[in-house]
Design an enzyme around this catalytic site. Sequence first.
Site, PDB file in Angstrom:
ATOM      1  N   LYS A 187       0.823  -1.215   0.000  1.00 29.42           N
ATOM      2  CA  LYS A 187       0.000   0.000   0.000  1.00 29.42           C
ATOM      3  C   LYS A 187       0.852   1.258   0.000  1.00 29.42           C
ATOM      4  CE  LYS A 187      -2.350  -0.941   3.759  1.00 29.42           C
ATOM      5  NZ  LYS A 187      -2.130  -2.364   4.047  1.00 29.42           N
ATOM      6  N   THR A 188       1.768   1.294   0.971  1.00 33.22           N
ATOM      7  CA  THR A 188       2.580   2.493   1.109  1.00 33.22           C
ATOM      8  C   THR A 188       3.469   2.667  -0.116  1.00 33.22           C
ATOM      9  OG1 THR A 188       2.529   2.178   3.491  1.00 33.22           O
ATOM     10  CG2 THR A 188       4.202   3.669   2.623  1.00 33.22           C
ATOM     11  N   ASP A 241      -2.365   8.212   3.490  1.00 31.18           N
ATOM     12  CA  ASP A 241      -1.996   6.843   3.848  1.00 31.18           C
ATOM     13  C   ASP A 241      -2.769   6.453   5.109  1.00 31.18           C
ATOM     14  OD1 ASP A 241      -0.736   4.454   3.668  1.00 31.18           O
ATOM     15  OD2 ASP A 241       1.216   5.145   4.391  1.00 31.18           O
ATOM     16  N   GLU A 242      -2.940   5.160   5.351  1.00 30.98           N
ATOM     17  CA  GLU A 242      -3.637   4.659   6.546  1.00 30.98           C
ATOM     18  C   GLU A 242      -4.991   5.352   6.710  1.00 30.98           C
ATOM     19  OE1 GLU A 242      -2.303   2.180   7.915  1.00 30.98           O
ATOM     20  OE2 GLU A 242      -0.139   2.382   8.103  1.00 30.98           O
ATOM     21  N   GLN A 290      -7.323  -3.062   9.576  1.00 34.99           N
ATOM     22  CA  GLN A 290      -6.202  -2.632  10.395  1.00 34.99           C
ATOM     23  C   GLN A 290      -6.512  -1.343  11.152  1.00 34.99           C
ATOM     24  OE1 GLN A 290      -2.105  -3.165   8.856  1.00 34.99           O
ATOM     25  NE2 GLN A 290      -3.082  -3.834   6.972  1.00 34.99           N
ATOM     26  N   ARG A 346       2.547  -8.738  10.786  1.00 33.73           N
ATOM     27  CA  ARG A 346       3.872  -8.123  10.713  1.00 33.73           C
ATOM     28  C   ARG A 346       4.928  -9.170  10.390  1.00 33.73           C
ATOM     29  NH1 ARG A 346       2.323  -4.065   9.179  1.00 33.73           N
ATOM     30  NH2 ARG A 346       0.399  -5.244   9.128  1.00 33.73           N
TER      31      ARG A 346
END
Length: 757
Positions: free
Chosen positions: A33-34, A219-220, A250, A614
Amino acid sequence: MTDILKGLNPQQQAAVSAGDGPVLVLAGPGSGKTRVLTHRIAYLVEARDVRAWHIMAVTFTNKAAREMENRVTGLLSGSGQLDGLAIGTFHANCARILRVEAEATAYTRDYVIFDTDDQLKVLTQVLADLNLDPKKNTPRAMLNKISAAKNELITPEQYMPDDYSAEKVRRAYLRYEELLRQNNARDFDDLLVHTVRLFQDRPDVLERYLNRYWHILVDEFQDTNMAQYTLVRLLAGERRNLFAVGDPDQSIYAFRGADYRNVQRFREDYPDTDVILLEENYRSHQAILDAATGVIDQNTDRQPKELFSQRKVGPLVRIYEGYNEDDEARFVVETIADLINRKDYDPGDFAIMYRTNAQSRAIEEGFLRAGMPYRLIGATRFYARKEIKDVLAYLRFIHNPDENISMQRIINVPTRGIGLKTLETLDTWGTTMGLTPPHALLALLDENVEAPFSTRARNSLTGFAGLVEEWRALKDQLSPDELITRVLNDTGYLSYLDDGTQQGESRIENVLELRGVAETYAGLPLSTFLEEVSLVSDVDMRDDETAAPSLLTLHSAKGLEYPVVFIVGMEENILPHSRSIAPERNPNATSDQRQQAAKDVEEERRLFYVGITRAEERLYLCYATIRSLYGDSRANLPSRFLYDIPEEVRQGSPLRKPGSSADTDAYRQMTTWSTRTAVFGRPNATRRESRGGSQPKREKQATQFKGGDCVWHAKYGEGVVVSSSLASGDMEQVDVLFPGDVGQKTIIADFLKKMDS
DNA sequence: CTGACTAAGTTTTTT
DNA sequence: ACTTAGTCAG
């Protein structure tokens, strides 16, 4: 330009090269995504000839912003292409806008940013002003409610109380805002709220920013709150060049107002949104992904997602049952040492994650005992330390003459003869003169001013005021670190810290470190230093230099990845946290409370999901039978979330898929432990006993039973002690867990018999 | 007014 | 357990 799309899969390419208009990238963990956001910025600049000046990119932390900026630079060919790029957190972007637009707001350019500590102090003052009992209405609870209102963009005037307690909140909110104004201070929420309000009230100001920012990237996105989302919509304007990236699964910041439903709102507000899904996971292998899917699938109100990986299946998820937190730590440390010795991994490849910072201590001790280095991320936050806050309070008071909170903090630190009585007089006398305490203080410098102080008190006050005036005269000539040096020298602050203890020494080191940070601001105004210091988190300060295992909370693990991940404290009351499940056990809980609890547990589950995902190669989940918390031992059941991990992908634990009752299984494990303990002795017994050597200060009357003991009761039979405490008199109350439907009971010690073998 | 002592609450997470 | 707020003797 082709370079920018190279190495991306087709969906990622589609996202990066999407046309103008609203774009929403919904994607699971490890899907890049990032990376997509990063490439998108580069793409806009390189392929679409957008000047970086016209782009605003919002990240979740400052560190993420810096990293992203570096990566974009790497993607671009020429230097200077990124000049003017606004990249940073919502808060940082807003703080800058507010500073620039000071004259359009009710605050001056010199405003300071109040952190939670400062906010609580203000609220204590508010409760005192309103004659509210701080026992019944804690500042903390008040703050949470006020903050929630702010995040929803509700002003005190709009706040509609529906009962008396809400009415108290409304009054507190009003007074709180008044005090912030008086201090020329804003809190974190204000940075967002005031920016939104500025844009709403002043179309001319908004217009300038619409002309400036043509592309807004977030983002996020699942962690935005109402204020942030509103801001995004305002800035998008008619152009609507919005590019948001996120994963509702998330979302873990509801407690500070984040609302993942903003993802849904986005789609409703912009029906023509180009929704792009990224489903392939590049981080973890399939066993870890299956575990993650098993966990998150239990949440309702979500779109099911199929996570898939092309990586070979790796080791299964290992579950470890420890006796207590020390045993858990021992397992973690030994496993890490083993994997390093086998040359499979480097020390920096490991992360140990936990729900609450308090859990880090046992792990740290484990590392210390083994003589292994570790990196602790953000436990006692650097900027929350007393000594740091003191020094910053000096700087803030120098910078902002209106600020009472900072002045109160340092006016008598180090002690200079200004006690409670004197401060009270300063306050009351100031009020009669129409001055706030900071201004009353300065007024005393004029010898002609009459004031009701003893000579001694007045001398102390003017002595301090004189120093402040000197510093203020110097503040524009000296760089921030020179000013710190000056303050330290003039006040003797370092020798005040030097009390001969180890702690004193480390405090001095901290202050010097702060000055070190200040040195990097040489030539920049004090305001810049203060502002950035208010907005950094400890995650931002994490150095990647030292290669050692990282200890961090599940929250701060967001966005990171490690080859080997341990999640410790996989227990009921820890994860999910007791706060989230309290209403479940309370028969008097209202249905509202129950619904809230269900929501909270879902968030806890997402937090666990974030932790699992993670891990790249190995994942270890640990729980302990006995855990000490606030001093005494308690037995917790294994976390309900563990049972959601498919059996095919986990190994190594006596954990059984509950046929009927999870309690029964948990109970069996505990008795296993109790029996084992009776036969072989407790793990780490030496350390525990050794404490008992020089004992009694006051005989803190010992209880007969303690967590983990095996007991027998005439009616319920065999059970395990959860905890034991002395009630009034000598009566000992014991919480005992019995198998089957009986569950946990509180029983007087006299009715229990200890079972030894 | 200061420093020492006691009581209490605190702990979910962070910009 | 650990820190901070509150109380009391010098």
